[in-house]
Every structure is written in structure tokens, then in C-alpha cells.
Scaffold this motif. Structure first.
Motif, PDB file in Angstrom:
ATOM      1  N   LYS A   1       0.815  -1.214   0.000  1.00  0.00           N
ATOM      2  CA  LYS A   1       0.000   0.000   0.000  1.00  0.00           C
ATOM      3  C   LYS A   1       0.850   1.267   0.000  1.00  0.00           C
ATOM      4  O   LYS A   1       0.477   2.273  -0.580  1.00  0.00           O
ATOM      5  N   ALA A   2       1.994   1.216   0.663  1.00  0.00           N
ATOM      6  CA  ALA A   2       2.848   2.399   0.762  1.00  0.00           C
ATOM      7  C   ALA A   2       4.034   2.325  -0.209  1.00  0.00           C
ATOM      8  O   ALA A   2       5.031   3.006  -0.011  1.00  0.00           O
ATOM      9  N   CYS A   3       3.894   1.540  -1.249  1.00  0.00           N
ATOM     10  CA  CYS A   3       4.940   1.431  -2.274  1.00  0.00           C
ATOM     11  C   CYS A   3       5.286   2.836  -2.777  1.00  0.00           C
ATOM     12  O   CYS A   3       4.400   3.647  -3.043  1.00  0.00           O
ATOM     13  N   LYS A   4       6.571   3.129  -2.880  1.00  0.00           N
ATOM     14  CA  LYS A   4       7.015   4.446  -3.323  1.00  0.00           C
ATOM     15  C   LYS A   4       6.964   4.525  -4.844  1.00  0.00           C
ATOM     16  O   LYS A   4       7.662   3.800  -5.540  1.00  0.00           O
ATOM     17  N   ILE A   5       6.123   5.425  -5.341  1.00  0.00           N
ATOM     18  CA  ILE A   5       5.977   5.623  -6.778  1.00  0.00           C
ATOM     19  C   ILE A   5       6.787   6.853  -7.160  1.00  0.00           C
ATOM     20  O   ILE A   5       6.627   7.928  -6.581  1.00  0.00           O
ATOM     21  N   ARG A   6       7.666   6.688  -8.133  1.00  0.00           N
ATOM     22  CA  ARG A   6       8.558   7.765  -8.566  1.00  0.00           C
ATOM     23  C   ARG A   6       8.233   8.185 -10.002  1.00  0.00           C
ATOM     24  O   ARG A   6       7.560   7.462 -10.740  1.00  0.00           O
ATOM     25  N   ALA A   7       8.731   9.342 -10.384  1.00  0.00           N
ATOM     26  CA  ALA A   7       8.528   9.849 -11.746  1.00  0.00           C
ATOM     27  C   ALA A   7       9.019   8.816 -12.751  1.00  0.00           C
ATOM     28  O   ALA A   7      10.050   8.182 -12.553  1.00  0.00           O
TER      29      ALA A   7
END
Length: 75
Positions: free
Chosen positions: A50-56
Motif C-alpha cells: 500500500k505504501a509502495c514508493k511511486i517515482r517519476a
């Protein structure tokens, strides 16, 4: 398919918050439930964190209905 482009001004955004700011989810809690359902893919791979870090540069897909492209914010 509904498509969104989100400009990211920070290093990353947590997945459930991304769903919230694009109005895919009405709250962070609902965003967490959507991720837990197994219906979310990040760059073509199922994502259950749920808290997966999504980057550009990453692409998030919710089912067959929603595609979210994350890009660097223009300065």
C-alpha cells in the motif's frame, strides 16, 4: 480507459496517496483497500504494498479502467 498524468514535485508518493489525489479512491483508506484487492499494477507488475514508493517515470494501472502516468513536475 481513463488516463491521468500526475506531476511529482517530491522524490516519491506512496501508492495509496496517488490513488487518493487522482480521485481513484475517495480516501487514503479506500486507496489501501484497492491496492489490497490485487487490482493494481505498477509498471506491469501486480503491487500489493500500500505504501509502495511511486517515482517519476512509473505507470500505475488500476484494473482495465484507469492508467496513471507519473512525471517530473515542470519547474
Amino acid at each position: 480507459m481513463q488516463e491521468f498524468e500526475v506531476e511529482l514535485s517530491n522524490e516519491f508518493i506512496e501508492l495509496h496517496n496517488l490513488l487518493k489525489i487522482t480521485n481513484v479512491a475517495s480516501s487514503g483508506g479506500q486507496g489501501k483497500m484497492i491496492v489490497a484487492s490485487g487490482d493494481v499494477q505498477v509498471d506491469g507488475q501486480q503491487e500489493l504494498r500500500k505504501a509502495c514508493k511511486i517515482r517519476a517515470g512509473q505507470v500505475v494501472q488500476v484494473g482495465d479502467a484507469i492508467l496513471i502516468r507519473v512525471v517530473v513536475a515542470a519547474e
